[in-house]
Design a protein around this motif. Structure first.
Motif, mmCIF file in Angstrom:
data_model
loop_
_atom_site.group_PDB
_atom_site.id
_atom_site.type_symbol
_atom_site.label_atom_id
_atom_site.label_comp_id
_atom_site.label_asym_id
_atom_site.label_seq_id
_atom_site.Cartn_x
_atom_site.Cartn_y
_atom_site.Cartn_z
ATOM 1 N N PHE A 29 -8.405 4.178 -28.625
ATOM 2 C CA PHE A 29 -7.869 3.556 -27.405
ATOM 3 C C PHE A 29 -8.466 2.166 -27.224
ATOM 4 O O PHE A 29 -9.691 1.988 -27.206
ATOM 5 N N ASP A 30 -7.583 1.182 -27.097
ATOM 6 C CA ASP A 30 -7.989 -0.206 -26.872
ATOM 7 C C ASP A 30 -7.850 -0.511 -25.385
ATOM 8 O O ASP A 30 -6.740 -0.720 -24.887
ATOM 9 N N GLU A 31 -8.983 -0.543 -24.685
ATOM 10 C CA GLU A 31 -8.940 -0.712 -23.236
ATOM 11 C C GLU A 31 -8.445 -2.101 -22.838
ATOM 12 O O GLU A 31 -7.876 -2.269 -21.752
ATOM 13 N N ALA A 32 -8.633 -3.096 -23.703
ATOM 14 C CA ALA A 32 -8.178 -4.450 -23.372
ATOM 15 C C ALA A 32 -6.670 -4.510 -23.183
ATOM 16 O O ALA A 32 -6.170 -5.280 -22.356
ATOM 17 N N THR A 33 -5.932 -3.710 -23.945
ATOM 18 C CA THR A 33 -4.469 -3.704 -23.829
ATOM 19 C C THR A 33 -3.936 -2.336 -23.388
ATOM 20 O O THR A 33 -2.716 -2.149 -23.339
ATOM 21 N N PHE A 34 -4.845 -1.411 -23.095
ATOM 22 C CA PHE A 34 -4.479 -0.054 -22.657
ATOM 23 C C PHE A 34 -3.598 0.651 -23.697
ATOM 24 O O PHE A 34 -2.710 1.426 -23.351
ATOM 25 N N THR A 35 -3.862 0.376 -24.968
ATOM 26 C CA THR A 35 -3.020 0.889 -26.050
ATOM 27 C C THR A 35 -3.721 2.002 -26.814
ATOM 28 O O THR A 35 -4.883 1.873 -27.194
ATOM 29 N N ALA A 36 -2.983 3.076 -27.071
ATOM 30 C CA ALA A 36 -3.469 4.186 -27.887
ATOM 31 C C ALA A 36 -2.852 4.084 -29.278
ATOM 32 O O ALA A 36 -1.626 4.177 -29.434
ATOM 33 N N ASP A 56 -6.698 -7.487 -32.450
ATOM 34 C CA ASP A 56 -7.407 -8.087 -31.323
ATOM 35 C C ASP A 56 -7.026 -9.562 -31.211
ATOM 36 O O ASP A 56 -7.000 -10.294 -32.206
ATOM 37 N N PHE A 57 -6.738 -9.985 -29.974
ATOM 38 C CA PHE A 57 -6.286 -11.364 -29.750
ATOM 39 C C PHE A 57 -6.867 -11.884 -28.451
ATOM 40 O O PHE A 57 -6.668 -11.289 -27.390
ATOM 41 N N ASP A 58 -7.608 -12.980 -28.556
ATOM 42 C CA ASP A 58 -8.158 -13.648 -27.376
ATOM 43 C C ASP A 58 -7.235 -14.812 -27.039
ATOM 44 O O ASP A 58 -7.240 -15.842 -27.718
ATOM 45 N N GLN A 59 -6.441 -14.641 -25.992
ATOM 46 C CA GLN A 59 -5.417 -15.646 -25.693
ATOM 47 C C GLN A 59 -5.990 -17.005 -25.313
ATOM 48 O O GLN A 59 -5.472 -18.039 -25.776
ATOM 49 N N LEU A 270 6.996 -5.771 -10.668
ATOM 50 C CA LEU A 270 6.014 -5.860 -11.749
ATOM 51 C C LEU A 270 5.949 -7.268 -12.323
ATOM 52 O O LEU A 270 6.977 -7.924 -12.507
ATOM 53 N N SER A 271 4.747 -7.720 -12.629
ATOM 54 C CA SER A 271 4.589 -8.985 -13.333
ATOM 55 C C SER A 271 4.757 -8.757 -14.828
ATOM 56 O O SER A 271 4.660 -7.622 -15.311
ATOM 57 N N MET A 272 5.009 -9.818 -15.566
ATOM 58 C CA MET A 272 5.143 -9.696 -17.012
ATOM 59 C C MET A 272 3.792 -9.361 -17.646
ATOM 60 O O MET A 272 2.754 -9.819 -17.163
ATOM 61 N N PRO A 273 3.776 -8.584 -18.724
ATOM 62 C CA PRO A 273 2.512 -8.350 -19.434
ATOM 63 C C PRO A 273 1.889 -9.672 -19.864
ATOM 64 O O PRO A 273 2.597 -10.592 -20.285
ATOM 65 N N LYS A 274 0.568 -9.773 -19.776
ATOM 66 C CA LYS A 274 -0.080 -11.061 -20.023
ATOM 67 C C LYS A 274 0.055 -11.530 -21.458
ATOM 68 O O LYS A 274 -0.028 -12.734 -21.734
ATOM 69 N N LEU A 275 0.293 -10.608 -22.384
ATOM 70 C CA LEU A 275 0.425 -10.988 -23.795
ATOM 71 C C LEU A 275 1.860 -10.932 -24.300
ATOM 72 O O LEU A 275 2.094 -10.962 -25.510
ATOM 73 N N ILE A 276 2.838 -10.895 -23.398
ATOM 74 C CA ILE A 276 4.215 -10.698 -23.845
ATOM 75 C C ILE A 276 4.693 -11.807 -24.781
ATOM 76 O O ILE A 276 5.323 -11.539 -25.804
ATOM 77 N N LEU A 277 4.376 -13.068 -24.490
ATOM 78 C CA LEU A 277 4.900 -14.160 -25.302
ATOM 79 C C LEU A 277 4.283 -14.194 -26.697
ATOM 80 O O LEU A 277 5.018 -14.262 -27.693
#
Length: 307
Positions: A29-36, A56-59, A270-277
């Motif tokens: 589980f990646d808590e930064a993106t809430f992804t399993a 992993d991506f630091d925007q 809902l706002s857009m996901p911060k990493l969508i682009l």
């Protein structure tokens, strides 16, 4: 009307349960993106698949790294697994895929649903991609259609097309385990949004009900969790029976019209996901970054006032 592919999926799940050929699933589980991210393997042959990996991506800095993917590599190598599949349930809008990096280190075909071509066409226009960006899904090793079957060692697999969140969403069933991507969340959290380009709340409801008719004992592994109010821990595994009886958005008795009204109204807040682009630009390329420009640097575009 009979849903042939859903019925085939149900038969395969029941057969796996009867035979005892049950896959082993380990989740990262990646808590930064809430992804399993799920690593599933056949215990008899130690053949594995990696589902929905994270790069992993630091925007703010624009830097990628591989700590999340390296943890998966360590797990696979320590247990002597052979990776046959790098599976994407859809083109994610909240994290970048690590599938090409993992493929380079561990092997396995990168696969996604064939409707990725629709996503590539839509977002190719949004990002004003030129002809160098193929819209035919050729960035992936294999494109899967509704009802396509495959093997993971001695385990049977089948895919079901579940549009709604995106047009290309696919559910992957291996043995008695179902990997739902973003179509469903934990019962206390509900369902995915349907307001991205190509999304459709009515299609999402129908896709979910297709899944809810599968055997109740089917194990369901989710792609995300955000901790429902009152719950302290992240969770990513449930069952079809639990979703059918307790999902706060689509439990038994919720009508299609009621769901659509709820989903469309909720999505407007809902706002857009911060990493969508960055995510979509990379994931529509099979997890690969855009080609370097003449100065040797890769760039991601930031369209203004589009989404």
């Amino acid at each position: 009307m009979t849903d042939l592919h859903r019925d085939e999926a149900a038969a395969k799940i029941k057969a796996a349960q009867r035979s005892g050929k049950i896959p082993i699933v380990r989740t990262f589980f990646d808590e930064a993106t809430f992804t399993a991210t799920h690593v599933i393997h056949d215990p008899a042959t130690r053949t594995a698949a990696i589902i929905d990996s994270v790069l992993d991506f630091d925007q703010p800095s624009g830097r990628t790294s591989h700590a999340s993917a390296d943890a998966i590599i360590d797990y696979v190598r320590t247990r002597g697994l052979t990776v046959e599949w790098q599976i994407e349930t859809h083109a994610h809008a909240d994290h970048l895929s690590a599938a090409p990096y993992l493929q380079d280190k561990l092997g396995g075909q990168i696969v996604i649903g064939r409707h990725i071509k629709t996503v590539q066409t839509v977002f190719g226009e949004i990002f004003n991609e030129d002809d160098r960006f193929a819209r035919d899904g050729s960035q992936f090793d294999r494109l899967m259609a509704d009802g396509d079957m495959f093997r993971l060692g001695e385990l049977d697999g089948i895919v079901l097309h579940t549009p709604g969140h995106t047009p290309a969403c696919m559910v992957w069933i291996i043995g008695d385990a179902l990997f739902t991507g973003d179509t469903l969340f934990m019962p206390d959290y509900g369902t995915a949004r349907a307001d991205f380009p190509g999304g459709d709340a009515r299609a999402l409801f129908r896709s979910i009900h297709r899944l809810l008719s599968l055997p109740g004992e089917t194990r369901v592994f989710l792609c995300h969790d955000y901790k429902a109010p009152g719950r302290d821990d992240y969770a990513w595994e449930t069952t079809i029976a639990a979703e059918r009886t307790a999902n706060v958005h689509v439990h038994d008795g919720v009508s299609e019209d009621a769901f659509v009204a709820m989903r469309e109204g909720r999505d407007k807040t809902l706002s857009m996901p911060k990493l969508i682009l960055p995510s979509v630009q990379v994931n529509m390329r099979g997890g690969r970054l855009p080609e370097a420009e003449s100065n040797g640097t890769r760039y991601l575009k930031l369209p203004i006032d589009i989404l």
